[in-house]
Scaffold this motif. Structure first.
Motif, PDB file in Angstrom:
ATOM      1  N   UNK A  17       0.820  -1.204   0.000  1.00 17.63           N
ATOM      2  CA  UNK A  17       0.000   0.000   0.000  1.00 17.63           C
ATOM      3  C   UNK A  17       0.859   1.261   0.000  1.00 17.63           C
ATOM      4  N   UNK A  18       2.161   1.101  -0.256  1.00 22.79           N
ATOM      5  CA  UNK A  18       3.049   2.252  -0.300  1.00 22.79           C
ATOM      6  C   UNK A  18       2.833   3.081  -1.548  1.00 22.79           C
ATOM      7  N   UNK A  19       3.350   4.297  -1.571  1.00 25.01           N
ATOM      8  CA  UNK A  19       3.171   5.186  -2.719  1.00 25.01           C
ATOM      9  C   UNK A  19       3.825   4.636  -3.980  1.00 25.01           C
ATOM     10  N   UNK A  20       3.292   5.024  -5.125  1.00 27.70           N
ATOM     11  CA  UNK A  20       3.848   4.626  -6.408  1.00 27.70           C
ATOM     12  C   UNK A  20       4.935   5.626  -6.792  1.00 27.70           C
ATOM     13  N   UNK A  21       6.165   5.148  -6.794  1.00 31.44           N
ATOM     14  CA  UNK A  21       7.325   6.007  -7.020  1.00 31.44           C
ATOM     15  C   UNK A  21       7.976   5.651  -8.349  1.00 31.44           C
ATOM     16  N   UNK A  22       8.152   6.647  -9.202  1.00 40.51           N
ATOM     17  CA  UNK A  22       8.860   6.469 -10.473  1.00 40.51           C
ATOM     18  C   UNK A  22      10.174   7.232 -10.389  1.00 40.51           C
ATOM     19  N   UNK A  23      11.274   6.540 -10.639  1.00 37.04           N
ATOM     20  CA  UNK A  23      12.602   7.147 -10.585  1.00 37.04           C
ATOM     21  C   UNK A  23      13.204   7.083 -11.984  1.00 37.04           C
ATOM     22  N   UNK A  24      13.610   8.236 -12.497  1.00 37.90           N
ATOM     23  CA  UNK A  24      14.108   8.316 -13.868  1.00 37.90           C
ATOM     24  C   UNK A  24      15.570   8.747 -13.862  1.00 37.90           C
ATOM     25  N   UNK A  25      16.424   8.003 -14.522  1.00 41.36           N
ATOM     26  CA  UNK A  25      17.840   8.368 -14.573  1.00 41.36           C
ATOM     27  C   UNK A  25      18.696   7.194 -14.975  1.00 41.36           C
ATOM     28  N   UNK A  26      19.807   7.049 -14.288  1.00 46.15           N
ATOM     29  CA  UNK A  26      20.735   5.959 -14.581  1.00 46.15           C
ATOM     30  C   UNK A  26      21.968   6.077 -13.727  1.00 46.15           C
ATOM     31  N   UNK A  27      22.754   5.023 -13.701  1.00 47.16           N
ATOM     32  CA  UNK A  27      23.997   5.057 -12.938  1.00 47.16           C
ATOM     33  C   UNK A  27      23.780   4.933 -11.444  1.00 47.16           C
ATOM     34  N   UNK A  28      24.818   5.254 -10.679  1.00 42.61           N
ATOM     35  CA  UNK A  28      24.796   5.092  -9.226  1.00 42.61           C
ATOM     36  C   UNK A  28      23.761   5.978  -8.557  1.00 42.61           C
ATOM     37  N   UNK A  29      23.493   7.160  -9.136  1.00 46.79           N
ATOM     38  CA  UNK A  29      22.536   8.074  -8.524  1.00 46.79           C
ATOM     39  C   UNK A  29      21.149   7.482  -8.429  1.00 46.79           C
ATOM     40  N   UNK A  30      20.661   6.933  -9.526  1.00 44.44           N
ATOM     41  CA  UNK A  30      19.327   6.327  -9.538  1.00 44.44           C
ATOM     42  C   UNK A  30      19.249   5.167  -8.559  1.00 44.44           C
ATOM     43  N   UNK A  31      20.282   4.345  -8.534  1.00 49.20           N
ATOM     44  CA  UNK A  31      20.276   3.179  -7.659  1.00 49.20           C
ATOM     45  C   UNK A  31      20.350   3.563  -6.187  1.00 49.20           C
ATOM     46  N   UNK A  32      20.952   4.707  -5.887  1.00 47.06           N
ATOM     47  CA  UNK A  32      20.982   5.206  -4.517  1.00 47.06           C
ATOM     48  C   UNK A  32      19.571   5.561  -4.050  1.00 47.06           C
ATOM     49  N   UNK A  33      18.793   6.197  -4.925  1.00 49.32           N
ATOM     50  CA  UNK A  33      17.417   6.564  -4.580  1.00 49.32           C
ATOM     51  C   UNK A  33      16.578   5.304  -4.354  1.00 49.32           C
ATOM     52  N   UNK A  34      16.776   4.303  -5.207  1.00 50.91           N
ATOM     53  CA  UNK A  34      16.059   3.032  -5.047  1.00 50.91           C
ATOM     54  C   UNK A  34      16.346   2.434  -3.677  1.00 50.91           C
ATOM     55  N   UNK A  35      17.606   2.464  -3.287  1.00 46.70           N
ATOM     56  CA  UNK A  35      18.022   1.879  -2.003  1.00 46.70           C
ATOM     57  C   UNK A  35      17.249   2.476  -0.837  1.00 46.70           C
ATOM     58  N   UNK A  36      16.986   3.784  -0.887  1.00 42.99           N
ATOM     59  CA  UNK A  36      16.247   4.421   0.195  1.00 42.99           C
ATOM     60  C   UNK A  36      14.769   4.104   0.161  1.00 42.99           C
ATOM     61  N   UNK A  37      14.156   4.115  -1.025  1.00 38.43           N
ATOM     62  CA  UNK A  37      12.704   3.963  -1.121  1.00 38.43           C
ATOM     63  C   UNK A  37      12.222   2.535  -0.941  1.00 38.43           C
ATOM     64  N   UNK A  38      13.057   1.555  -1.155  1.00 37.52           N
ATOM     65  CA  UNK A  38      12.590   0.174  -1.027  1.00 37.52           C
ATOM     66  C   UNK A  38      12.275  -0.193   0.424  1.00 37.52           C
ATOM     67  N   UNK A  39      12.602   0.689   1.368  1.00 37.10           N
ATOM     68  CA  UNK A  39      12.243   0.470   2.769  1.00 37.10           C
ATOM     69  C   UNK A  39      10.805   0.912   3.057  1.00 37.10           C
ATOM     70  N   UNK A  40      10.196   1.628   2.110  1.00 43.76           N
ATOM     71  CA  UNK A  40       8.860   2.154   2.318  1.00 43.76           C
ATOM     72  C   UNK A  40       7.803   1.551   1.405  1.00 43.76           C
ATOM     73  N   UNK A  41       8.190   1.109   0.222  1.00 37.54           N
ATOM     74  CA  UNK A  41       7.203   0.653  -0.750  1.00 37.54           C
ATOM     75  C   UNK A  41       7.830  -0.311  -1.751  1.00 37.54           C
ATOM     76  N   UNK A  42       6.996  -1.203  -2.288  1.00 41.27           N
ATOM     77  CA  UNK A  42       7.492  -2.028  -3.396  1.00 41.27           C
ATOM     78  C   UNK A  42       6.908  -1.547  -4.727  1.00 41.27           C
ATOM     79  N   UNK A  43       6.190  -0.423  -4.661  1.00 43.01           N
ATOM     80  CA  UNK A  43       5.625   0.173  -5.877  1.00 43.01           C
ATOM     81  C   UNK A  43       6.625   1.150  -6.493  1.00 43.01           C
ATOM     82  N   UNK A  44       7.822   0.635  -6.774  1.00 39.66           N
ATOM     83  CA  UNK A  44       8.891   1.453  -7.358  1.00 39.66           C
ATOM     84  C   UNK A  44       9.092   1.044  -8.814  1.00 39.66           C
ATOM     85  N   UNK A  45       9.155   2.034  -9.684  1.00 39.20           N
ATOM     86  CA  UNK A  45       9.469   1.779 -11.085  1.00 39.20           C
ATOM     87  C   UNK A  45      10.713   2.580 -11.454  1.00 39.20           C
TER      88      UNK A  45
END
Length: 452
Positions: free
Chosen positions: A14-42
């Motif tokens: 039931x977590x928020x739907x998060x879309x992250x756009x980019x590439x490289x280490x920066x994008x993956x850093x954001x993913x690392x933080x948000x996966x603690x709150x939701x699995x609705x990450x694209x």
């Protein structure tokens, strides 16, 4: 209940739907933080070799460039180290030598589903990762740069080199082919998102290429989700030399127009000076938050101390980024009188737990405290521009420079004494300076060591 499997599953589903756009280490850093709150990450990433030579494994398997896809899958995994070793494994077996497991696996999935986009989506299900990864386009693209003197560069790795060699800046970036279409599901994911995050990452080679794909920027502008740009902490030599935060946002708006960024999350710049000094030697500097210019771009800037040091590199703190944005989502829900909704209650609960963890981590950090930093000084002094590093850490810089000068002076004195002694030994003379025989003690091992 908080530690139960049912609770945790409900939080993520039931977590928020998060879309992250980019590439490289920066994008993956954001993913690392948000996966603690939701699995609705694209994660929407560029599927390109950026004009570079394909790997031996890719050539042998005749696959599309999948590096950023694999890296995002790794970032979304609960067992990142295991997943990294698996997907990046290069076989040692004689018959498979030179082949990469991740390339073989995704090639097999592509053959099963006859569609690389569907193959990637199914791969994330099989690997049981948090969220999904989408290539921004299925067309293989080349990222090209045009410099201010008209020079065109069609290879990513050559861009910084040519910028430095010609002493010209980047005028614009473009992708070839220019009419490439977004892959299936990309536009729908953006339209359905609660939050859209752009960056961090290399402005001209990781961020903008995704936004230049047909209809992507339009979908972001039309989306009702919150729109964030995560600023880089440091400038990038050969790409964003001397860029301020407003320069980054200006570049984005010049390429795709306004309306894609509502909020910009920027670092306060409280980084240990010794690490900044290392970056200064390579031509990088802190990205200055120039508030006056930013006001003209209709972007709300949120400053957080979101930098950390990992493996001697200055990186974004994934927990600070995620917590800041999740808190804004909670405030938005509260503003709309939705504080009794399940999503709000669950997010607040996880946010509270994560803040406790952050506070414990901050106690162990050795960062310079903000209230101990020297005050800012004028950027213009006697007609010369003062670097942001010198401006923010003037006292520390002067101390380092004085120590370096003293060390050089001591070394020069030691060399002169050594010459004098050598001359005396060769001539057989026993005379000494000021009528006394010179008795030199061995130089201490820590002589000249900086006292930071």
């Amino acid at each position: 209940m908080k530690n139960s499997l049912i609770f945790n599953k409900k939080v993520y589903e039931e977590g928020p739907k998060v879309v992250i756009i980019g590439g490289g280490k920066g994008l993956n850093t954001v993913i690392e933080g948000f996966k603690k709150y939701t699995n609705n990450i694209t994660a929407i990433v560029t599927m390109s070799d950026y004009g570079n030579i394909p790997t031996a494994s890719r050539r042998a398997l005749d696959t599309l460039p999948l590096r950023d896809i694999k890296d995002s899958i790794i970032a979304m995994s609960d067992k990142e180290d295991i997943m990294r070793n698996l997907l990046n494994w290069n076989f040692q077996n004689e018959r498979l030598r030179g082949l990469n497991f991740g390339d073989i696996y995704l090639t097999a999935m592509n053959e099963i589903y006859s569609n690389i986009s569907e193959a990637i989506l199914k791969s994330t299900e099989v690997l049981n990762i948090t969220g999904r990864v989408m290539p921004v386009t299925l067309d293989e693209i080349t990222i090209c740069a045009e410099l201010t003197d008209g020079t065109t560069i069609k290879q990513k790795d050559r861009i910084p080199e040519m910028v430095t060699e010609k002493v010209e800046s980047i005028n614009r970036i473009y992708i070839s082919p220019s009419n490439c279409r977004p892959s299936p599901g990309v536009i729908e994911a953006i339209e359905d998102a609660d939050v859209i995050i752009i960056g961090p990452g290399s402005l001209y080679t990781n961020v903008l290429p995704n936004l230049l794909v047909k209809n992507v920027s339009r979908a972001i502008k039309d989306s009702k989700g919150l729109k964030f740009y995560i600023s880089n902490i440091m400038t990038e030599p050969g790409q964003t030399d001397n860029y301020t935060l407003s320069d980054h946002i200006k570049a984005i708006q010049e390429h795709i127009g306004s309306g894609v960024i509502e909020y910009c999350l920027a670092d306060t710049g409280e980084v240990i000076p010794e690490y900044i000094r290392k970056y200064n030697k390579e031509g990088a500097d802190l990205v200055e938050v120039d508030d006056k210019k930013l006001s003209s771009y209709n972007v709300k800037v949120i400053q957080r101390n979101m930098s950390c040091v990992k493996n001697d590199k200055i990186r974004h703190n994934p927990d600070i980024i995620a917590a800041t944005i999740i808190e804004m989502i909670c405030n938005d829900l509260k503003f709309h009188d939705m504080q009794n909704d399940t999503e709000y209650l669950l997010l607040q609960s996880v946010l509270k737990e994560q803040k406790k963890i952050q506070q414990q981590q901050e106690k162990r950090l050795t960062k310079v405290s903000k209230n101990k930093l020297p005050k800012r000084i004028s950027k213009e002094k006697e007609g010369k521009k003062i670097s942001k590093f010198t401006e923010k850490y003037k006292d520390r810089v002067e101390s380092i420079q004085n120590t370096d000068a003293k060390t050089a002076e001591n070394r020069k004195i030691a060399e002169e004494i050594e010459k004098m002694e050598r001359a005396k030994r060769e001539s057989g003379e026993k005379r000494s300076l000021f009528g006394k025989e010179i008795k030199r003690e061995p130089m201490r091992r820590n002589q000249g060591k900086r006292n930071m």
